[in-house]
Design an enzyme around this catalytic site. Structure first.
Site, PDB file in Angstrom:
ATOM      1  N   ASP A 335       0.848  -1.190   0.000  1.00 26.21           N
ATOM      2  CA  ASP A 335       0.000   0.000   0.000  1.00 26.21           C
ATOM      3  C   ASP A 335       0.885   1.242   0.000  1.00 26.21           C
ATOM      4  OD1 ASP A 335      -2.638  -0.781  -0.167  1.00 26.21           O
ATOM      5  OD2 ASP A 335      -2.729  -1.305   1.951  1.00 26.21           O
ATOM      6  N   ASP A 372      -9.845  22.154  11.014  1.00 30.07           N
ATOM      7  CA  ASP A 372      -9.468  20.863  10.426  1.00 30.07           C
ATOM      8  C   ASP A 372      -8.365  20.228  11.278  1.00 30.07           C
ATOM      9  OD1 ASP A 372      -8.809  18.704   8.902  1.00 30.07           O
ATOM     10  OD2 ASP A 372      -8.570  19.814   7.026  1.00 30.07           O
ATOM     11  N   GLU A 376      -3.270  16.968   7.439  1.00 32.39           N
ATOM     12  CA  GLU A 376      -3.206  17.851   6.279  1.00 32.39           C
ATOM     13  C   GLU A 376      -3.645  19.271   6.651  1.00 32.39           C
ATOM     14  OE1 GLU A 376      -4.655  14.943   6.395  1.00 32.39           O
ATOM     15  OE2 GLU A 376      -4.115  13.696   4.673  1.00 32.39           O
ATOM     16  N   PHE A 407     -15.725  18.671   5.901  1.00 32.59           N
ATOM     17  CA  PHE A 407     -15.512  17.970   4.633  1.00 32.59           C
ATOM     18  C   PHE A 407     -16.548  16.874   4.479  1.00 32.59           C
ATOM     19  CE2 PHE A 407     -13.774  14.382   2.258  1.00 32.59           C
ATOM     20  CZ  PHE A 407     -13.394  14.991   1.072  1.00 32.59           C
ATOM     21  N   ALA A 409     -17.617  13.553   1.863  1.00 37.62           N
ATOM     22  CA  ALA A 409     -17.189  12.707   0.748  1.00 37.62           C
ATOM     23  C   ALA A 409     -18.059  12.955  -0.478  1.00 37.62           C
ATOM     24  CB  ALA A 409     -17.254  11.234   1.157  1.00 37.62           C
ATOM     25  N   THR A 411     -19.564  16.079  -1.313  1.00 36.26           N
ATOM     26  CA  THR A 411     -19.220  17.362  -1.940  1.00 36.26           C
ATOM     27  C   THR A 411     -17.729  17.494  -2.217  1.00 36.26           C
ATOM     28  OG1 THR A 411     -18.920  18.433   0.208  1.00 36.26           O
ATOM     29  CG2 THR A 411     -21.137  18.449  -0.738  1.00 36.26           C
ATOM     30  N   ASP A 556      -9.776  -5.604   2.777  1.00 38.02           N
ATOM     31  CA  ASP A 556      -8.521  -6.245   2.378  1.00 38.02           C
ATOM     32  C   ASP A 556      -8.561  -7.762   2.588  1.00 38.02           C
ATOM     33  OD1 ASP A 556      -7.135  -3.916   1.632  1.00 38.02           O
ATOM     34  OD2 ASP A 556      -6.661  -3.469   3.717  1.00 38.02           O
TER      35      ASP A 556
END
Length: 722
Positions: A335, A372, A376, A407, A409, A411, A556
């Site tokens: 990964d 946030d 990030e 946030f 998923a 938009t 997985d």
């Protein structure tokens, strides 16, 4: 970003130091050696030895010579023949005991690990919820009726409540809540981890402790079937089964034993016909020295030690087959996030649009990221304040009336509104197409320079986030997923070993291609789905390749089950851990590279010792055969023609046989450290490994008996043995 590098390097150095300390522990610890010596004699039970036909033959020979020696001791006038026979008997018993000791030491190291795990099994109580209501909250959970029960009374499907300071009573999945959990009892790592419902970090292990907050856990295993119980049984060796290659090698050495057994029996009439009868004792000594006792005595030890070396690296191998397969892996699926890259994207630059200053873009990006809490988001704030000199308290007065847009998923956009009803100022950041759509809906137009800036960042392997304010695109944030230091060199090392590396990522092809080039992998799979991963593994296996991969999520599980080596993260879901054949207790995806090294180390060790053992037997022919048959066809006091083969110049048949049998026993005990520790891994191809084995262990296996037997023969001669 420079500030992150020392932290990364320190983490890697800490991991290396931990691995070094684990591997540096003494091979012969006092608390292991004592029980191993006792176990060596317990293993003399013929029912135990029957599992190893080579050593069973040696034990039968030891028993026969013991009976003959005792008979001769009371029947022979001088007792000289009896002394020789009993000496051979003692040496044969020691040969079996030394082989047993090697296996007992390897098992003892695993048993010590099992004892340490067993201490973590506390007889704790649990707060079982009779009427669990998922999503009801802590207060409602307590009111719904939580009663104290003993942990062994819990069954699969029960739901328990654990608050700060409580011990998790059994394996399960978090169905509600989030908590910090101390897993040091299982992993040895002191740093706590976060466990929460609804993700790939929902699995918890019995015996670990909740440090903060609370969680509801649904039990997934019955008593005696927990992950900890399985760990104890596996590292203890109780469930170890021989691997296919080990079985094939066992068949080979057992076949050689049968051949030499038949050949030895046929020598008796030949010797009688030539007028030189050979005693049963000498025939048994001859047989034991010619069969592959060295590898026969150490084969099981090598397999057990391979699993033990996995345990030293905090990897639980569900079977020896998995360790062996790791050594034969051709393709490595890795990964991207957390394995090849650090995993937390960092803001490294702001790219402005025409008419927008860098400070204006930095201010807007910072304000949109203040709420946030992702790595990030925090990195955007740090970059704005550090590189562009924006004060940490700037804009704080605006926050009182701020409305933060989380946030989504759907938009793929987040932001903040200032002023009453968000009328005075609106800032948005997100994916380029999502923000472009927002600008158009606000009546604005995205500048022509936006598209090239976004594409350039994507081609470089980074993630572009567009920032807009009041319907105007201000610029692009460059979020870069940093490739781990030294990862390129590790991939080059794997390539020299003949292993192909494939990076798996959900990124688009442009981003994936850039990161793959920077990391130095051989290939990549972009926009990967569970179905894509499974198809890739099957395609590789159809070409005759062995595939290894890591995973931690329920999605997985199919790929982990299909892979020849499936390494599940301990922080992952129970489904992933059940599907894989290895579990990494450190939950470090990079560990897969270490696992391959351990597997190759085990195969190299087995190959080297097999080469040494066979070469060793060839050399012993020249010690035993001339001494035993040198008198055949002797005429008028002159030695027979076979005496010319006594190139070692051994004193007599008696010293030659005793020297060979002594050497045969001592060489097993001398090779125990190598069998336990394994050969040093070097990234070279199979052909180079074969050449090295033949040169070092093949040639060494021939030279060592010549030197060793000659030295022992001289010592016996000095002691008066003739």
């Amino acid at each position: 970003m420079a500030s992150n590098s020392p932290t990364i390097n320190n983490d890697e150095q800490a991991k290396e130091a931990k691995r070094a300390s684990q591997q540096a522990r003494p091979l012969f610890q006092p608390e292991i050696v004592g029980p191993a010596i006792a176990e060596s004699f317990k293993k003399l039970d013929p029912r135990v030895q029957l599992r190893n036909p080579v050593m069973f033959v040696v034990e039968v020979g030891a028993l026969i010579t013991t009976i003959i020696g005792i008979r001769d001791l009371f029947g022979a006038p001088a007792g000289e023949a009896a002394a020789f026979v009993l000496a051979i008997a003692v040496l044969l018993w020691l040969t079996v005991v030394f082989a047993n000791f090697a296996e007992a030491i390897a098992e003892g190291r695993g048993r010590a690990q099992a004892d340490a795990l067993r201490k973590t099994k506390t007889q704790t109580s649990a707060r079982k919820l009779d009427n669990p209501q998922i999503g009801s909250g802590l207060t409602a959970a307590i009111r719904s009726g939580a009663r104290e029960v003993a942990a062994p009374q819990l069954r699969k499907g029960d739901v328990v409540l654990i608050e700060a300071g409580g011990i998790i009573p059994g394996d399960g999945d978090v169905v509600e809540g989030v908590a910090s959990v101390d897993e040091s009892a299982i992993t040895g790592e002191s740093a706590p981890v976060i466990r929460e419902s609804g993700g790939d970090r929902s699995a918890v292990t019995g015996g670990t402790r909740v440090l903060s907050d609370w969680i509801k856990v649904q039990i997934t295993s019955n008593p005696g079937e927990t992950f900890l119980d399985r760990m104890i049984a596996l590292v203890e060796g109780a469930q170890r089964q021989k691997t296919p290659n080990e079985i094939a090698l066992s068949i080979l050495i057992n076949g050689l034993t049968i051949i030499f057994l038949l050949a030895t029996v046929t020598l008796l009439p030949f010797a009688i016909y030539s007028g030189k009868p050979i005693s049963i004792t000498i025939l048994i000594a001859l047989l034991v020295c010619l069969i592959p006792t060295t590898i026969g005595g150490l084969l099981s030890t090598i397999g057990i030690a391979g699993m033990d070396r996995m345990v030293q690296r905090n990897v639980l191998a569900m079977s020896g087959r998995a360790v062996e397969a790791a050594g034969d892996v051709d393709t490595l699926l890795l990964d991207k996030t957390g394995t090849i890259t650090i995993g937390a994207r960092q803001a490294v630059d702001f790219v402005t649009m025409p008419g927008v200053s860098a400070t204006q873009l930095a201010q807007a990006a910072r304000l949109s990221s203040l709420s946030d809490e992702t790595p990030e988001g925090r990195s955007i704030v740090v970059l704005a304040e550090g590189k562009y000199g924006i004060a940490a308290d700037e804009g704080s007065s605006l926050l009182a009336n701020a409305e933060f847009i989380p946030f989504s998923a759907t938009t793929r956009i987040s932001g903040v509104n200032f002023g009453s009803n968000g009328s005075s100022r609106q800032i948005r950041k997100g994916a380029a197409d999502a923000v472009r759509r927002y600008v158009q809906e606000a009546g604005g137009t995205a500048p022509a320079e936006l598209e090239p800036a976004v594409n350039e960042i994507a081609r470089a392997g980074a993630t572009p986030l567009v920032v807009a304010e009041n319907g105007k695109a201000l610029g692009v944030i460059n979020l870069k997923d940093i490739v781990k230091p030294g990862i390129r060199e590790r991939f080059e090392e794997l390539r020299r070993s003949g292993i192909r590396t494939v990076m798996i990522t959900g990124d688009n092809r442009l981003t994936a291609a850039a990161i793959a080039a920077e990391a130095g992998v051989d290939d990549f799979l972009a926009e990967a789905t569970p179905e894509n991963k499974l198809s890739l593994i099957r395609a590789e296996q159809a070409k005759g390749k062995l595939v290894a991969m890591t995973g931690d999520g329920t999605n997985d599980a199919p790929a982990l089950a299909q892979a020849d080596v499936g390494v599940a993260m301990n922080t992952g879901t129970m489904a992933a851990k059940e599907a894989g054949n290895m579990v990494d207790l450190d939950s470090d995806p990079t560990k897969l590279i270490e696992i391959v090294k351990v597997g190759k180390q085990m195969l190299m060790t087995r190959g080297a010792l097999t080469t040494f053992s066979i070469s060793n037997d060839v050399a012993k022919y020249f010690a035993i055969l001339p001494a035993v048959f040198g008198g055949i066809y002797a005429m008028e006091g002159k030695p027979g023609p076979l005496a010319a083969l006594n190139v070692m110049g051994l004193t007599s048949a008696t010293t030659a046989i005793l020297s060979a049998v002594i050497f045969n026993a001592l060489i097993i005990i001398a090779l125990v450290p190598l069998a336990l520790k394994g050969l040093e891994y070097k990234p070279i191809g199979a052909a180079a490994i074969l050449r090295r084995n033949l040169l070092i262990y093949g040639l060494g296996g021939i030279v060592a008996p010549f030197v060793g037997i000659k030295i022992i023969d001289l010592i016996l001669t000095v002691l008066g043995v003739k």
